[in-house]
Enzyme design. Structure first.
Site, PDB file in Angstrom:
ATOM      1  N   SER A 143      -0.707   4.380   0.106  1.00 32.78           N
ATOM      2  CA  SER A 143       0.750   4.424   0.256  1.00 32.78           C
ATOM      3  C   SER A 143       1.256   2.992   0.357  1.00 32.78           C
ATOM      4  CB  SER A 143       1.132   5.183   1.530  1.00 32.78           C
ATOM      5  OG  SER A 143       2.512   4.995   1.819  1.00 32.78           O
ATOM      6  N   TYR A 157      -0.057   6.189  10.542  1.00 30.96           N
ATOM      7  CA  TYR A 157      -0.195   6.568   9.123  1.00 30.96           C
ATOM      8  C   TYR A 157      -0.406   5.330   8.260  1.00 30.96           C
ATOM      9  CZ  TYR A 157       1.417   8.137   4.480  1.00 30.96           C
ATOM     10  OH  TYR A 157       1.529   8.391   3.135  1.00 30.96           O
TER      11      TYR A 157
END
Ligand code: NAP
Length: 252
Positions: A143, A157
């Site tokens: 990501s 995350y």
């Protein structure tokens, strides 16, 4: 049975579902892994079969080593493994680190990082030419959060994705003489269910117009990059991490 199999973890929805469908169109028999949404996985399998492709749905939590071993055993019965897409991933509600429980952080790392590492281990054991395999490809779904850091929302995350980037580079070098290429994609804001799962159902609508490309990306736009990285067209790309973010990671 399929001639060459692609496992897509989290293949029932979002980026994984788009990857499974494009993977089948590219000639892979696809193992559509899912955590709990059997109906969604069955829909992906049905769409692939309607297009003349081969696919099976296999339940399994990538946060569990036992489930991962069962997933790869089911894949072995389907055909020889040629590609792994480490796509399954989770977010949690937006919060500063000061408010995060250790249980939340541990779950985040177990699903997003440990799960990807253990799946990659199983893939290498099967695909390595030094272990009797025929080689293959691994694509990890990272990501842009790995670069942005997720401050105030989800540094847990973002950290899990930063580690994915590091493991992509390291494993690529480790297996470079074993016929296996290892790459990653770093998606930006992509229009999938994950934002609602993290408690922000309007994230795409709210952030889209302010993004450099004035819109979020689609799951298929990420899937196309994944399929390219796995294809012979990308034969000299390994340890490569491709941003599929509409420049989100580059521009403010
Ligand atoms: P999504 O729409 O929420 O879909 C998640 C998929 O992962 C579902 O198929 C889900 O299965 C599966 N899954 C969740 N936890 C799992 C577990 N423990 N074991 C096995 N499967 C599990 O997510 P997405 O947006 O497509 O995200 C896919 C990947 O892209 C993730 O790694 C995410 O971090 C990354 N990413 C997404 C974005 C974005 O903006 N969407 C941006 C950057 C990176 P069920 O259907 O059974 O729940």
């Amino acid at each position: 049975m399929a001639d060459r199999v692609m496992i897509v973890t989290g293949g029932s929805r979002g980026i994984g579902a788009a990857t499974a469908i494009l993977g089948a169109a590219a000639g892979y028999g696809v193992v559509v892994n899912y955590a709990s949404n059997r109906e969604a996985a069955d829909r992906v399998v049905a769409e692939i079969e309607a297009g003349g492709g081969k696919a099976i749905a296999v339940q399994g939590d990538v946060g569990s080593e036992a489930d991962i071993l069962a997933l790869f055993e089911a894949s072995d019965r389907f055909g020889p493994l040629a590609a792994l897409v480490n796509n399954a991933g989770i977010v949690d509600g937006a919060a500063p680190l000061a408010e995060m429980s250790a249980a939340r952080i541990e779950r985040m790392l177990r699903v997003n990082l440990t799960g990807s590492l253990v799946c990659a281990r199983e893939a290498v054991r099967r695909m390595s030419t030094k272990r009797g395999g025929k080689g293959g490809g691994i694509v990890n779904v990272s990501s842009v959060a790995a670069k942005l850091g997720g401050a105030g929302q989800y540094v847990d995350y973002a950290a899990s994705k930063g580690a994915i980037d590091t493991f992509t580079v390291g494993l690529a070098k480790e297996v470079i003489e074993e016929g296996i290429r290892v790459c990653a994609v770093r998606p930006g804001i992509i229009d999938t269910d994950i934002h609602a799962s993290g408690g922000q159902p309007n994230r795409v609508a709210e952030m889209g117009p302010g993004l450099p490309m004035r819109r979020a990306g689609t799951a298929e736009e990420v899937a196309r990059a994944i399929l390219w990285l796995l294809s012979p067209e990308a034969s000299y790309s390994t340890g490569a991490i491709l941003d599929v973010s509409g420049a989100r990671s580059i521009l403010p």
